[in-house]
Design an enzyme around this catalytic site. Structure first.
Site, PDB file in Angstrom:
ATOM      1  N   ALA A  71     133.660  39.736 122.984  1.00 33.70           N
ATOM      2  CA  ALA A  71     134.060  38.664 121.936  1.00 33.70           C
ATOM      3  C   ALA A  71     133.507  37.299 122.158  1.00 33.70           C
ATOM      4  CB  ALA A  71     135.538  38.795 122.011  1.00 33.70           C
ATOM      5  N   THR A  72     133.172  37.283 123.519  1.00 33.68           N
ATOM      6  CA  THR A  72     132.669  35.737 123.901  1.00 33.68           C
ATOM      7  C   THR A  72     131.247  35.434 123.282  1.00 33.68           C
ATOM      8  OG1 THR A  72     133.702  35.447 125.839  1.00 33.68           O
ATOM      9  CG2 THR A  72     131.743  34.332 125.810  1.00 33.68           C
ATOM     10  N   SER A 199     136.734  42.699 121.525  1.00 28.95           N
ATOM     11  CA  SER A 199     136.133  43.294 122.787  1.00 28.95           C
ATOM     12  C   SER A 199     136.729  44.565 122.900  1.00 28.95           C
ATOM     13  CB  SER A 199     136.480  42.419 123.779  1.00 28.95           C
ATOM     14  OG  SER A 199     135.561  41.125 123.817  1.00 28.95           O
ATOM     15  N   HIS A 201     137.514  46.217 125.787  1.00 29.63           N
ATOM     16  CA  HIS A 201     138.279  46.489 126.924  1.00 29.63           C
ATOM     17  C   HIS A 201     139.555  45.827 126.806  1.00 29.63           C
ATOM     18  CE1 HIS A 201     138.623  42.061 128.753  1.00 29.63           C
ATOM     19  NE2 HIS A 201     137.466  41.913 127.733  1.00 29.63           N
ATOM     20  N   THR A 238     118.548  46.492 123.761  1.00 30.87           N
ATOM     21  CA  THR A 238     118.840  48.134 123.803  1.00 30.87           C
ATOM     22  C   THR A 238     120.147  48.389 123.424  1.00 30.87           C
ATOM     23  OG1 THR A 238     116.957  48.491 125.023  1.00 30.87           O
ATOM     24  CG2 THR A 238     118.481  50.298 124.759  1.00 30.87           C
ATOM     25  N   CYS A 324     140.696  33.480 131.351  1.00 25.71           N
ATOM     26  CA  CYS A 324     139.489  32.389 131.522  1.00 25.71           C
ATOM     27  C   CYS A 324     139.774  31.098 132.150  1.00 25.71           C
ATOM     28  CB  CYS A 324     138.877  32.286 129.871  1.00 25.71           C
ATOM     29  SG  CYS A 324     140.009  31.463 128.958  1.00 25.71           S
TER      30      CYS A 324
END
Length: 392
Positions: A71-72, A199, A201, A238, A324
């Site tokens: 997401a960042t 994200s 995770h 990739t 964060c």
């Protein structure tokens, strides 16, 4: 040592079904999905299937799914990509003060370039004040951004209404859905959100993979911020097939389990609140006590420094706020933005519950938290009494 994990907003354990889905693409199915041979074509089919699963969870057009590292990165592409390096004020962007650090750091970077940055107001429950938000938007506003769910206090934002207001002035709305995906229903098409980040995770998928979802109609308004082989026109590199497959499986499982998981977490929350309020006098909730997502609990523990509590509980994983900001000694900017005093913010902890945990495990962890909190509060009272400070 077994750790009772109450920090599921920071990250989640990879689901066993997700891991099983990924392993073949680390072994025999190792082809590059951009290659024209058989292994490459099989990898491409796996990526396409995962794309459909992601789009299904998000209520999005599969054509608008771009895979990123998380997401960042998605936030950076969406928010930096609508500006050129020569843009200066009055061109502007609108940010929410309670959003994730990855968004607020972008605001600082844009301000350094000369772009006008406007900050919307939030109410005491953390919800954006729509009237004041509308007043910040004008025809020079390129983009506004908000987190669909706040990862520290669980507030759900009115993204449909915010998108409509943005579109009246010609601005885009970008939504950080990392704390929301898999926890609440998301409908990118129905809400007319322009871009959205998530994200893997956060929903039982692997770290290192995420999504930028883009409404196809506004695609040409966003420029790439990195350049390469053109696997996606906005994000080269990739494609990590195993990670994409893991994300797709996690989205598939999240969509199938969402209603049941929500009910389980609501029960766990009730158990937690009953135990905590009974054992910790004066405990208070930060944010709205009922209007947010049920898995997030942000609590003021009077007389206890949150950092001391977290550091002294090796067998329980919880936090004082967003991961964060874990290295900062300052009170949580989310809590101070909604009017929580610095003292109360420093006495706050965040718990993020998981439907995978049992009630017995939760109670065991909470009792450890309560025992330690009462012990720390007793030390503070004793010190104040020794110093001659009145203890009320």
């Amino acid at each position: 040592m077994d750790v009772i994990y109450l920090d599921n907003c920071a990250t989640t354990r990879v689901d066993e079904e997700v891991l099983d889905a990924m392993l073949p693409y680390l072994r025999e199915e190792f082809g590059n999905p951009s290659s024209p041979h058989l292994l490459g074509k099989r990898a491409r089919r796996a990526v396409d299937a995962a794309t459909e699963s992601v789009a299904g969870l998000l209520g999005a057009d599969p054509a608008g799914i771009v895979f990123t590292s998380g997401a960042t990165e998605s936030n950076n592409i969406a928010l930096l990509g609508v500006f050129g390096h020569g843009d200066r004020a009055p061109v502007n962007a609108v940010f929410c003060p309670t959003d994730h650090k990855s968004s607020l750091s972008i605001a600082r970077a844009l301000r350094e370039r000369g772009v006008g940055i406007r900050t919307t107001a939030v109410r005491a429950d953390g919800v954006v004040d729509l009237a004041r938000f509308a007043n910040l938007l004008d025809f020079d506003t390129r983009v506004a951004t908000v987190a669909w769910v706040n990862s520290e206090i669980g507030t759900i934002q009115p993204v449909r209404e915010m998108a409509a207001l943005c579109h009246e002035s010609g601005a885009l709305l970008h939504v950080d859905a990392a704390p929301a995906a898999g926890r609440i229903p998301i409908d990118v098409v129905g809400t007319a959100v322009d871009t959205l980040a998530m994200s893997a995770h956060k929903i039982g998928g692997p770290k290192g993979i995420g999504v930028l979802c883009i409404r196809p109609e506004i695609r040409r308004r966003i420029r790439p911020i990195t350049h390469g082989g053109g696997q996606y026109d906005l994000r080269s590199g990739t494609i990590p097939t195993h990670l994409v497959v893991g994300l797709g499986k996690a989205c598939q499982l999240a969509a199938a389990r969402m209603a049941e998981d929500g009910e389980k977490v609501a029960v766990l929350r009730s158990i937690a609140m009953e135990l905590l309020t009974r054992r910790i006098p004066g405990l208070r909730i930060n944010g709205h006590p009922r209007a947010g997502v049920p898995h997030v609990l942000n609590l003021v523990l009077p007389g206890v420094r949150g950092e001391s509590l977290v550091a002294s509980l090796p067998s329980v994983a919880l936090s004082t706020g967003s991961a964060c900001n874990s290295d900062s000694q300052e009170p949580s900017p989310v809590l101070t933005a909604i009017g929580v005093s610095a003292e109360d913010a420093n006495s706050s902890i965040r718990m993020c519950l998981s439907p995978r945990m049992t009630a017995e495990e939760l109670v065991r962890g909470l009792n450890l938290v309560c025992d330690r909190a009462r012990g720390l509060a007793g030390v503070v009272v004793a010190r104040r009494a020794a110093d001659g400070v009145a203890v009320l």
